[in-house]
Design a protein around this motif. Sequence first.
Motif, mmCIF file in Angstrom:
data_model
loop_
_atom_site.group_PDB
_atom_site.id
_atom_site.type_symbol
_atom_site.label_atom_id
_atom_site.label_comp_id
_atom_site.label_asym_id
_atom_site.label_seq_id
_atom_site.Cartn_x
_atom_site.Cartn_y
_atom_site.Cartn_z
ATOM 1 N N PRO A 177 0.807 -1.225 0.000
ATOM 2 C CA PRO A 177 0.000 0.000 0.000
ATOM 3 C C PRO A 177 0.840 1.274 0.000
ATOM 4 C CG PRO A 177 -0.103 -1.076 2.137
ATOM 5 C CD PRO A 177 0.628 -2.011 1.207
ATOM 6 N N GLY A 178 2.018 1.217 0.559
ATOM 7 C CA GLY A 178 2.888 2.395 0.563
ATOM 8 C C GLY A 178 3.300 2.813 -0.838
ATOM 9 N N ALA A 179 3.453 1.839 -1.730
ATOM 10 C CA ALA A 179 3.819 2.152 -3.113
ATOM 11 C C ALA A 179 2.690 2.902 -3.807
ATOM 12 C CB ALA A 179 4.174 0.878 -3.877
ATOM 13 N N ARG A 180 1.464 2.532 -3.514
ATOM 14 C CA ARG A 180 0.321 3.250 -4.102
ATOM 15 C C ARG A 180 0.318 4.705 -3.643
ATOM 16 N NH1 ARG A 180 -4.543 -1.028 -3.267
ATOM 17 N NH2 ARG A 180 -4.226 -2.216 -5.188
ATOM 18 N N ASP A 181 0.555 4.900 -2.371
ATOM 19 C CA ASP A 181 0.597 6.272 -1.839
ATOM 20 C C ASP A 181 1.739 7.061 -2.479
ATOM 21 O OD1 ASP A 181 -1.567 5.723 -0.203
ATOM 22 O OD2 ASP A 181 -0.322 5.260 1.556
ATOM 23 N N ARG A 182 2.871 6.414 -2.654
ATOM 24 C CA ARG A 182 4.023 7.060 -3.289
ATOM 25 C C ARG A 182 3.681 7.470 -4.732
ATOM 26 N NH1 ARG A 182 7.463 3.352 -2.324
ATOM 27 N NH2 ARG A 182 7.396 2.279 -4.324
ATOM 28 N N VAL A 183 3.050 6.573 -5.478
ATOM 29 C CA VAL A 183 2.658 6.879 -6.854
ATOM 30 C C VAL A 183 1.684 8.047 -6.879
ATOM 31 C CG1 VAL A 183 1.356 6.012 -8.850
ATOM 32 C CG2 VAL A 183 3.144 4.608 -7.825
ATOM 33 N N ARG A 184 0.697 8.025 -6.007
ATOM 34 C CA ARG A 184 -0.269 9.124 -5.959
ATOM 35 C C ARG A 184 0.415 10.453 -5.676
ATOM 36 N NH1 ARG A 184 -4.137 5.226 -2.722
ATOM 37 N NH2 ARG A 184 -5.168 4.246 -4.506
ATOM 38 N N GLY A 185 1.371 10.445 -4.766
ATOM 39 C CA GLY A 185 2.113 11.671 -4.467
ATOM 40 C C GLY A 185 2.926 12.156 -5.661
#
Length: 147
Positions: free
Chosen positions: A79-87
């Motif tokens: 899930p952290g990768a998704r947040d990183r991509v969104r940022g």
Amino acid sequence: MTTSTRVAVATDFLQAGYSCSEALLLTYAKEMGLGHACALKLASGLAGGMGAGGGTCGVMTSACLVIGLAAGPETIAEPGARDRVRGLVDTFRNGFVADHGALACQALNGGVDPSTPEGKAAIRAAGRVQELVARAVRRLDAILARG
């Protein structure tokens, strides 16, 4: 590959007749482990504001694909990768709008309709696409280098 080399590669794709979305994704495809044909297929429907509808610029939507390929999750358990991509997408989008004043293809091209042959020709002749793609490459490289 250096940023200036990427800009030149993307420009060459545009001059060869590829759309903005195709040129941008193809510029990064090999490095990201994506074959030419697959990248072309993925980006082909994004040009002209998603299917030549004048909506969100194909450069913007292809940039989202590049960011996802570079920083996205490889499994659902990240899930952290998704947040990183969104940022990263948010950073790119905000910079794109700051640079160009809009996200919509038709607005970026002075109201020219990208769905008509005349509109497509006018957009290419104006040279705006080359500017959009070159700036996108520079911005993507800077964002991805920061991670």
